[in-house]
Design a protein around this motif. Structure first.
Motif, short mmCIF file in Angstrom:
data_model
loop_
_atom_site.label_atom_id
_atom_site.label_comp_id
_atom_site.label_asym_id
_atom_site.label_seq_id
_atom_site.Cartn_x
_atom_site.Cartn_y
_atom_site.Cartn_z
N THR A 122 0.83 -1.21 0.00
CA THR A 122 0.00 0.00 0.00
C THR A 122 0.86 1.26 0.00
O THR A 122 0.58 2.22 -0.74
CB THR A 122 -0.93 0.02 1.23
N LEU A 123 1.92 1.23 0.77
CA LEU A 123 2.83 2.37 0.83
C LEU A 123 3.53 2.57 -0.52
O LEU A 123 3.70 3.70 -0.99
CB LEU A 123 3.85 2.16 1.94
N LEU A 124 3.92 1.46 -1.16
CA LEU A 124 4.53 1.56 -2.49
C LEU A 124 3.55 2.18 -3.48
O LEU A 124 3.94 2.98 -4.35
CB LEU A 124 4.94 0.17 -3.00
N GLY A 125 2.29 1.83 -3.35
CA GLY A 125 1.27 2.40 -4.22
C GLY A 125 1.15 3.90 -4.05
O GLY A 125 1.01 4.64 -5.03
N HIS A 126 1.21 4.38 -2.81
CA HIS A 126 1.14 5.83 -2.56
C HIS A 126 2.40 6.53 -3.07
O HIS A 126 2.32 7.66 -3.57
CB HIS A 126 0.95 6.09 -1.06
N LEU A 127 3.55 5.87 -2.94
CA LEU A 127 4.78 6.45 -3.49
C LEU A 127 4.70 6.53 -5.02
O LEU A 127 5.17 7.49 -5.62
CB LEU A 127 5.99 5.60 -3.08
N ASN A 170 2.07 7.07 -6.75
CA ASN A 170 1.23 8.21 -7.12
C ASN A 170 2.03 9.49 -7.21
O ASN A 170 1.68 10.41 -7.96
CB ASN A 170 0.11 8.39 -6.08
N ILE A 171 3.13 9.56 -6.46
CA ILE A 171 3.97 10.76 -6.44
C ILE A 171 5.14 10.64 -7.41
O ILE A 171 5.44 11.55 -8.17
CB ILE A 171 4.48 11.05 -5.01
N HIS A 172 5.82 9.48 -7.37
CA HIS A 172 7.00 9.24 -8.20
C HIS A 172 6.76 8.00 -9.07
O HIS A 172 7.30 6.93 -8.80
CB HIS A 172 8.24 9.03 -7.33
N PHE A 173 5.94 8.15 -10.10
CA PHE A 173 5.58 7.00 -10.93
C PHE A 173 6.80 6.35 -11.57
O PHE A 173 6.98 5.12 -11.51
CB PHE A 173 4.59 7.43 -12.02
N VAL A 174 7.64 7.16 -12.20
CA VAL A 174 8.76 6.61 -12.96
C VAL A 174 9.74 5.88 -12.06
O VAL A 174 10.15 4.74 -12.35
CB VAL A 174 9.50 7.73 -13.74
N SER A 175 10.12 6.48 -10.95
CA SER A 175 11.14 5.86 -10.10
C SER A 175 10.63 4.59 -9.42
O SER A 175 11.36 3.61 -9.29
CB SER A 175 11.63 6.86 -9.04
N VAL A 176 9.35 4.57 -9.01
CA VAL A 176 8.81 3.37 -8.38
C VAL A 176 8.68 2.23 -9.39
O VAL A 176 9.07 1.09 -9.12
CB VAL A 176 7.43 3.65 -7.72
N THR A 177 8.15 2.53 -10.58
CA THR A 177 8.01 1.47 -11.58
C THR A 177 9.36 0.99 -12.09
O THR A 177 9.48 -0.16 -12.52
CB THR A 177 7.14 1.94 -12.76
N ASP A 178 10.38 1.85 -12.00
CA ASP A 178 11.73 1.43 -12.40
C ASP A 178 12.25 0.30 -11.52
O ASP A 178 13.02 -0.56 -11.98
CB ASP A 178 12.70 2.61 -12.35
N TRP A 179 11.85 0.30 -10.25
CA TRP A 179 12.26 -0.81 -9.37
C TRP A 179 11.72 -2.14 -9.89
O TRP A 179 12.43 -3.15 -9.91
CB TRP A 179 11.76 -0.57 -7.94
N PHE A 180 10.46 -2.14 -10.30
CA PHE A 180 9.86 -3.36 -10.85
C PHE A 180 10.53 -3.75 -12.17
O PHE A 180 10.85 -4.93 -12.39
CB PHE A 180 8.36 -3.15 -11.08
N LEU A 181 10.74 -2.76 -13.04
CA LEU A 181 11.35 -3.06 -14.34
C LEU A 181 12.77 -3.61 -14.19
O LEU A 181 13.18 -4.51 -14.94
CB LEU A 181 11.38 -1.79 -15.20
N GLY A 182 13.49 -3.09 -13.22
CA GLY A 182 14.85 -3.58 -12.98
C GLY A 182 14.87 -5.04 -12.58
O GLY A 182 15.70 -5.82 -13.05
N GLU A 183 13.92 -5.43 -11.72
CA GLU A 183 13.85 -6.82 -11.27
C GLU A 183 13.36 -7.75 -12.39
O GLU A 183 13.72 -8.93 -12.43
CB GLU A 183 12.93 -6.93 -10.07
N LEU A 184 12.53 -7.21 -13.29
CA LEU A 184 11.95 -8.04 -14.37
C LEU A 184 12.83 -8.05 -15.63
O LEU A 184 12.47 -8.70 -16.61
CB LEU A 184 10.56 -7.52 -14.73
N GLU A 185 13.96 -7.35 -15.60
CA GLU A 185 14.80 -7.29 -16.79
C GLU A 185 15.24 -8.66 -17.30
O GLU A 185 15.24 -8.89 -18.52
CB GLU A 185 16.04 -6.42 -16.50
N PRO A 186 15.61 -9.61 -16.43
CA PRO A 186 15.96 -10.95 -16.94
C PRO A 186 14.81 -11.61 -17.70
O PRO A 186 15.04 -12.35 -18.66
CB PRO A 186 16.31 -11.73 -15.67
#
Length: 309
Positions: free
Chosen positions: A56-61, A63-79
């Motif tokens: 839930t906290l990640l979701g609120h973050l 809302n404020i920093h879309f690019v940086s938060v989604t980059d964490w997911f993209l980095g892990e899914l790169e393989p």
């Protein structure tokens, strides 16, 4: 602490959270989220609630920093995007993909730059989707993509003609259509195919929607006949941008054909959404298509009413 941060972040403006503090919060919460103790989650309600708070906290973050938060997911899914994950190792990434839905990551159509950020993110996610393996991982990915795309259909109009958005749909829709041919994926692939088509660029939708509509009718008919539908009808664009329809089998759906079968409700839902998209999004309604639509829609309605009278 998480509950307090959630309340604070829910009232902060986009520029109020500094980059340094935002990075620290994102890193801390994402580290907690991506390495859950699955055994404890199954055994402890308190541990489960804590995990819910992290997402839930990640979701609120986000809302404020879309690019940086989604980059964490993209980095892990790169393989996954690079096709480097073996089938027996995909469970590690299954949790990450489900997290995009649990964290309520939202694609926005306004302001324009937010839509472009969402399109860029989804293009990279779609690249990963093209390389997923394993039953559960494919199902989780398709389900997450459906929930990410669905809200766009309620809001976006001309924006879906953006070139980058077209690349997204060109990756997702063909893969969903391919998965529909396999019974174990149909229940999750068909909603994704419908959803992606309803948010597709105008010309892409016109090239594909009648085939998808026809496939749904044949799927319901096959429930009654016991004959599986393994291929979708095709459409082609003829000269002068006129639509040509190449149909497989008969369009007729009689009262006895639409039974209380597993496919009935999702197919009817998909047909309604395709019709709505065609009528309200397509500015040039062709007479031949309208006549075809009227005939087939009338047969579906007659069949449904025959079950309830």
């Amino acid at each position: 602490m998480c509950r307090t941060l959630i309340v604070v972040l829910s009232v902060l403006s986009k520029d109020a959270l500094g980059d340094a503090l935002g990075f620290t919060l994102e890193e801390t919460m994402f580290e907690q989220f991506k390495r859950p103790d699955l055994k404890l989650l199954a055994q402890s309600a308190n541990h489960w609630l804590n995990a819910e708070l992290y997402t839930t906290l990640l979701g609120h973050l986000e809302n404020i920093h879309f690019v940086s938060v989604t980059d964490w997911f993209l980095g892990e899914l790169e393989p996954v995007a690079n096709g480097q994950v073996a089938k027996d190792l995909d469970m590690k990434y299954d949790h990450l993909v489900k997290g995009l839905r649990v964290c309520h990551v939202q694609l926005r159509v306004w302001p324009p730059e937010a839509f472009e950020e969402g399109a860029e993110f989804l293009e990279l996610i779609a690249k990963s989707f093209a390389n997923v393996h394993g039953l559960q991982f494919k199902i989780a990915f398709a389900d997450t993509l459906t929930h990410l795309l669905h809200p766009i259909g309620k809001m976006a109009r001309a924006k879906v003609n953006h070139p980058q958005w077209e690349k997204v749909i060109e990756r997702i829709y063909p893969r969903a259509k391919e998965m529909m041919s396999k019974p174990q994926y149909w229940h999750i692939a068909y909603p994704l195919a419908i959803t992606s088509l309803c948010v597709a660029p105008h010309q892409y939708f016109l090239r594909n929607w009648t085939a998808c509509f026809e496939y749904g009718l044949l799927k319901m008919k096959s429930d009654a006949c016991g004959t599986p539908v393994t291929a979708m009808a095709n459409t082609r664009q003829s000269s002068g941008n006129e639509e040509e329809h190449i149909f497989v089998g008969t369009c007729g759906v009689q009262s006895s054909s639409i039974q209380e079968k597993p496919h009935r409700i999702p197919v009817l839902n998909g047909i309604v959404r395709l019709i709505w998209t065609y009528l309200y999004r397509c500015q040039e309604l062709k007479l031949a298509t309208m006549e075809w639509l009227f005939i087939n829609t009338a047969q579906v309605i007659i069949g449904v009413c025959g079950l309830t009278l």
